[in-house]
Structure formats: C-alpha cells, structure tokens
Motif scaffolding. Structure first.
Motif, PDB file in Angstrom:
ATOM      1  N   LYS A 217      38.669  41.759  34.424  1.00 43.22           N
ATOM      2  CA  LYS A 217      37.970  40.467  34.484  1.00 43.22           C
ATOM      3  C   LYS A 217      38.897  39.459  35.154  1.00 43.22           C
ATOM      4  O   LYS A 217      39.303  38.491  34.550  1.00 43.22           O
ATOM      5  CB  LYS A 217      37.598  40.002  33.077  1.00 43.22           C
ATOM      6  N   HIS A 221      38.464  40.811  41.165  1.00 44.57           N
ATOM      7  CA  HIS A 221      37.828  42.114  40.968  1.00 44.57           C
ATOM      8  C   HIS A 221      36.315  42.005  40.830  1.00 44.57           C
ATOM      9  O   HIS A 221      35.801  41.241  40.037  1.00 44.57           O
ATOM     10  CB  HIS A 221      38.368  42.799  39.712  1.00 44.57           C
ATOM     11  N   LEU A 222      35.641  42.811  41.610  1.00 43.14           N
ATOM     12  CA  LEU A 222      34.205  43.007  41.464  1.00 43.14           C
ATOM     13  C   LEU A 222      34.014  44.492  41.175  1.00 43.14           C
ATOM     14  O   LEU A 222      34.902  45.298  41.469  1.00 43.14           O
ATOM     15  CB  LEU A 222      33.486  42.648  42.776  1.00 43.14           C
ATOM     16  N   THR A 223      32.867  44.864  40.614  1.00 46.00           N
ATOM     17  CA  THR A 223      32.613  46.303  40.431  1.00 46.00           C
ATOM     18  C   THR A 223      31.948  46.883  41.681  1.00 46.00           C
ATOM     19  O   THR A 223      31.976  48.086  41.908  1.00 46.00           O
ATOM     20  CB  THR A 223      31.712  46.556  39.211  1.00 46.00           C
ATOM     21  N   GLU A 224      31.334  46.002  42.471  1.00 45.31           N
ATOM     22  CA  GLU A 224      30.749  46.410  43.755  1.00 45.31           C
ATOM     23  C   GLU A 224      31.304  45.462  44.803  1.00 45.31           C
ATOM     24  O   GLU A 224      31.119  44.250  44.672  1.00 45.31           O
ATOM     25  CB  GLU A 224      29.223  46.294  43.666  1.00 45.31           C
ATOM     26  N   PHE A 225      32.011  45.991  45.762  1.00 49.96           N
ATOM     27  CA  PHE A 225      32.560  45.135  46.814  1.00 49.96           C
ATOM     28  C   PHE A 225      32.475  45.880  48.136  1.00 49.96           C
ATOM     29  O   PHE A 225      32.203  47.076  48.165  1.00 49.96           O
ATOM     30  CB  PHE A 225      34.010  44.726  46.492  1.00 49.96           C
ATOM     31  N   GLU A 408      35.553  40.783  50.344  1.00 48.92           N
ATOM     32  CA  GLU A 408      35.436  39.578  49.503  1.00 48.92           C
ATOM     33  C   GLU A 408      36.785  38.901  49.308  1.00 48.92           C
ATOM     34  O   GLU A 408      36.877  37.681  49.313  1.00 48.92           O
ATOM     35  CB  GLU A 408      34.811  39.916  48.151  1.00 48.92           C
ATOM     36  N   HIS A 419      37.766  32.123  43.232  1.00 53.88           N
ATOM     37  CA  HIS A 419      37.304  33.384  42.641  1.00 53.88           C
ATOM     38  C   HIS A 419      36.443  34.118  43.664  1.00 53.88           C
ATOM     39  O   HIS A 419      35.631  33.497  44.342  1.00 53.88           O
ATOM     40  CB  HIS A 419      36.482  33.061  41.394  1.00 53.88           C
ATOM     41  N   ARG A 421      33.884  35.905  43.215  1.00 48.26           N
ATOM     42  CA  ARG A 421      32.453  36.022  42.890  1.00 48.26           C
ATOM     43  C   ARG A 421      31.584  35.106  43.745  1.00 48.26           C
ATOM     44  O   ARG A 421      30.378  35.342  43.874  1.00 48.26           O
ATOM     45  CB  ARG A 421      32.221  35.694  41.415  1.00 48.26           C
ATOM     46  N   PRO A 427      26.979  38.751  42.995  1.00 50.35           N
ATOM     47  CA  PRO A 427      28.158  39.483  42.526  1.00 50.35           C
ATOM     48  C   PRO A 427      27.854  40.421  41.361  1.00 50.35           C
ATOM     49  O   PRO A 427      27.038  40.111  40.496  1.00 50.35           O
ATOM     50  CB  PRO A 427      29.103  38.365  42.074  1.00 50.35           C
ATOM     51  N   ARG A 428      28.519  41.555  41.395  1.00 53.75           N
ATOM     52  CA  ARG A 428      28.462  42.520  40.302  1.00 53.75           C
ATOM     53  C   ARG A 428      29.825  42.560  39.658  1.00 53.75           C
ATOM     54  O   ARG A 428      30.833  42.862  40.319  1.00 53.75           O
ATOM     55  CB  ARG A 428      28.092  43.906  40.840  1.00 53.75           C
ATOM     56  N   MET A 429      29.853  42.216  38.372  1.00 55.32           N
ATOM     57  CA  MET A 429      31.108  42.222  37.627  1.00 55.32           C
ATOM     58  C   MET A 429      30.846  42.905  36.303  1.00 55.32           C
ATOM     59  O   MET A 429      29.696  43.171  35.956  1.00 55.32           O
ATOM     60  CB  MET A 429      31.600  40.787  37.416  1.00 55.32           C
TER      61      MET A 429
END
Ligand code: 4AD
Ligand code: MG
Length: 435
Positions: A217, A221-225, A408, A419, A421, A427-429
């Motif tokens: 977090k 960091h994103l889960t999809e980038f 990103e 950030h 996001r 954004p996917r986090m």
C-alpha cells in the motif's frame, strides 16, 4: 449564421474568430447579471466562455440558459469572438443553446475540497476535472512518444500474452482457472516472451498491462500497471543503459515540448524536468551501499534497495541515476552473472529524481544454458514451465538485454503527482476494484 454549422472542438476555436461555430460540451460554471449571462463549458480539449445577452436571444434560449447546472451536457451555437482575457483567447456569443443531458443538482464533485477516498469512489466523475484531464493528456503524450521513439529506431512492437503459465517475476501472482490446463496466471511481465521475439526480430518492445498481487500500500504500487519492455539482441548491459537514458530523456523532452499547458495546470516545476538529459550518472551497487551507509542507512551488502535508500541515492542529482550490478540474490533468476564479480549480476535500476524512485528495472540476460538451468533450480522454479525459455539458450543463444519501464511511475514523476493512483484512469490497488 446557419444552424448547420459543423461542430468544432474548443481547441479549434482560436483560429475561427469572426465565424459561426457549434460546440458540444459540459457546463463547469454559470454566472448571470440579469441581462447578460455567462456559461463556461469544457469538452476535454479546453474551456470556453459563452456569453448570452437577453435581448439578443429567444425567450426559450434565455430560459434554458437559466436552468443550466454543473455538468449539464449542452450544444451551443454562436459567433466566435476574439477576447484576449478569455481562456483560449476567444469567447462565443450565443445565439442557440440545446440541452443534451440534464444534470441534477446533487452532482457529487463540487468546486470544493474532497477527500481522496471520495474522489477515488467517484473516479468516473473525477476524471472530468482540469487536473485529471492534464494528467491524462501527459500520459497520452508519453505513450505516443514511446511508440515514436521505438518506431524511429526500427523496433518491432510485439504483444505478449496476459494469460500465462507460471512464469515471471518474484512478486505475487493473480490466478484464474483455465479449462483443463489448470491455473493460468496474469502476466507480471512480457519479458520472457520478448526475449523469444528478440531472437526472431532483433529489436522489439512490448507495451501492455502487467499484474502483481503485491500487498503493497505505497504511493508507487498498483496491482495493475502498464509496462514497456524493449528487448535487444546483441546489446550488452552497458548498451542497455545507454538505450534507457536516451529513452527517458526523450520522453521528458517530448512532454516539455508539447504539453507545457498541462504541466502548468499541474503547477509542475519544469526547470527540474529541463535538466533531464543523457547521460545519467552510474553508481555501482557496492558503491551505492557505501554511500548509503555514510548517509545513515542500515542497508547491508546483499539487500535490494528500498524506497528510502533510493531517495538517498538520488539526493543532489538533477537527472535520474543508474544503480548497476546488484547482488545475485537481490534480483531475478534470468539476469546474467557478472564475469568480473560472480556475486553480482549485470543489471541496473534507473531511479528518478525528486524521490520518485525506481522507474526502470533492466538487465543483460543469462545466455548460458547451464547457468540459467542452475539458477532456475536454485530458485526452485517450475522447470517444465520454463522449458521453452531454456530452449532459447540451446538453439542459437545470443547476447541480449532489455528493461521494463513502469508507465505510471514515469508519468507520476513527470507530472509531479505524489501518488501513482492519479495517473491511470481507473486505478487497481489492494483495496480498490471499483469503479
Ligand atoms: O523491476 P521490474 O519488476 O522488472 C521487470 O518486470 C522486468 N521483467 C523488466 C525487464 O527487464 N523487461 O519492473 C519494472 C518496472 C519497475 O521499475 C517499476 O517502474 C514498474 O515496473 N513496477 C510497478 N509499477 C507500479 N506498480 C507496481 N506494483 C510495480 N512493480 C513494478
Ligand atoms: Mg525492479
């Protein structure tokens, strides 16, 4: 003035002073002084002030005007007039106004401060605001510049699979059932396929989404980038860094050239970006650890470098900085062992200035079949899933290297957003899958 006028986008009006125009857009402000009223509208290319004079329009138009609310979608027709004080240098003297889509008074995003969670919950509306439009335009410019850079240098774009067998980087995998084949995993990288393609086409790049089920977090960091991964046959690690600095400097200069207004909207300090020119300083990992120790970091030789260490290393540098040849255990299995110091691998991270940290990870790839197999076994990776990758070393192996640029992180740095996001549309986090 005819009602048949072809609709124009707001950015096109500057050249149309003295002519009639029709424009579609959404209301951002209204203001009325009894006999003269103003509506400011946006259409994604700019903002336009429209002027309505009660005595010069029909009663219906005047009434419709009085009913306008924030984010009403409308079509206006009128005369484009030069006005140095107006945004874009022109305003529209309204003769006709049609409401396309009404907008109730409870539109969630009002001209006041909203908390970040509220804004993210209303991302589908937040995207309409000037700051978000500016960021999106800069991202688009960077994407186009990436394609232009590689196209001009004879790279072939290759689209690699997103559904893969278990291969990739070390961090978490998202999995999904895949018919009778067991689990499929969402790609963490296109690199390994890129290596196969480099043997077919010489110089390639991928440009696609990548997925990491990392429980991080952080602001980066994103889960999809989205990642851009060039792979070049006959390039060694040194040539790989050269390509990276030319690439990054090109992207920054391109945004400075073409997206000044958007950087201004973001209040970005452009003098910081102006000094981003190649070459970038290169710091050997071992030397980096010495610098960090002097600066009070607890890092020990062998560790990967964290965000705080990265910030310390770029201190005092106006351009990005390369840290090269990390210890083997800190990096991925596919990196080539350094012949001059086999405890390390031929690789680099590229750290953006102003504390933005790693924007690129790159390396020369292990091209020796025996050593690569040894590393796959050492890391206890599923050997069968890598058989085709090992084949690349059995049949016509070749010196090659490449890197992955995180889109990103790069755009966040160029925009100066705190950030990442904010620089992707949705954004996917870890805790965000909606909207
Ligand atoms: O350093 P990474 O993990 O390298 C690779 O994936 C290699 N296969 C690249 C290659 O050599 N072809 O990731 C590359 C970049 C990072 O430097 C960072 O900019 C970005 O991808 N990145 C992320 N961006 C946003 N959110 C995340 N969770 C990210 N993880 C990596
Ligand atoms: Mg990395």
């Amino acid at each position: 003035m005819s009602d048949q006028t072809q609709a124009l986008r707001i950015s096109e009006l500057g050249a149309r002073a003295g002519h009639a125009a029709t424009v579609h857009g959404w209301v951002t402000h209204t203001r009325s002084s009894g006999k003269v009223a103003f509506v400011v509208m946006r259409d994604g290319t700019g903002i336009l002030q429209c002027v309505v004079v009660k005595t010069q329009v029909s009663a219906e138009v005047w009434e419709r005007f009085q009913a306008l609310t924030l984010e009403t979608c409308l079509t206006v027709t009128g005369e484009v007039r030069a006005d140095a004080r107006a945004p874009g240098g022109v305003e529209l003297g309204i003769s006709g106004l049609e409401i396309v889509g009404a907008s109730p008074l409870d539109y969630p995003i009002q001209p006041k401060e909203h908390g970040i969670d509220f804004l993210l919950d209303h991302r589908h509306f937040w995207l309409r605001t000037p700051r978000q439009v500016a960021i999106a335009r800069i991202r688009n410019e960077v994407e186009q510049a990436i394609h232009d850079f590689f196209y001009a240098r004879g790279f072939l774009r290759v689209d690699t699979p997103l559904l893969t067998a278990a291969i990739g980087e070390r961090s978490g995998l998202f999995s999904t059932e895949y018919f009778d084949e067991g689990n499929a995993y969402l790609a963490q990288t296109g690199q390994l396929y890129g290596e196969a393609a480099a043997a077919a086409f010489g110089k390639i790049y991928t440009f696609g989404p990548t997925f990491r089920a990392e429980k991080s977090k952080t602001r980066r960091h994103l889960t999809e980038f989205w990642m851009i991964e060039p792979e070049v046959a006959f390039n060694d690690s040194e040539a790989n860094m050269k390509l990276q600095e030319d690439f990054v400097a090109f992207l920054v200069q391109r945004v400075l050239e073409r997206r000044r207004d958007d950087l201004k909207e973001l209040e970005r300090d452009t003098t910081k970006l102006e000094s981003v020119t190649a070459p970038f300083p290169r710091i050997d990992y071992t030397e980096a650890v010495e610098i960090l120790t002097r600066k009070g970091s607890k890092v020990v030789w062998g560790d990967d470098l964290g965000a705080e260490d990265e910030a310390l290393l770029v201190e005092g540098h106006a351009t990005p900085v390369f840290i090269f040849n990390y210890p083997k255990e800190a990096k991925a299995f596919y990196m080539k062992e350094n012949p001059a110091d086999p405890r390390t691998v031929l690789c680099n991270d590229c750290l953006a200035p102003e504390g933005y940290g790693e924007i690129i990870g790159g390396s020369q790839r292990e091209d020796d079949y025996g050593r690569l197999l040894h590393r796959i076994r050492e890391e206890k990776l599923p050997e069968a899933a890598y058989s085709w990758y090992l084949d690349l070393r059995r049949y016509g192996t070749f010196v090659h290297s490449g890197f992955g640029l995180g889109l990103e992180r790069t755009v966040a740095w160029i925009c100066g957003t705190p950030h990442i996001r904010e620089v992707i549309a949705f954004p996917r986090m870890m805790h965000r899958l909606h909207p």
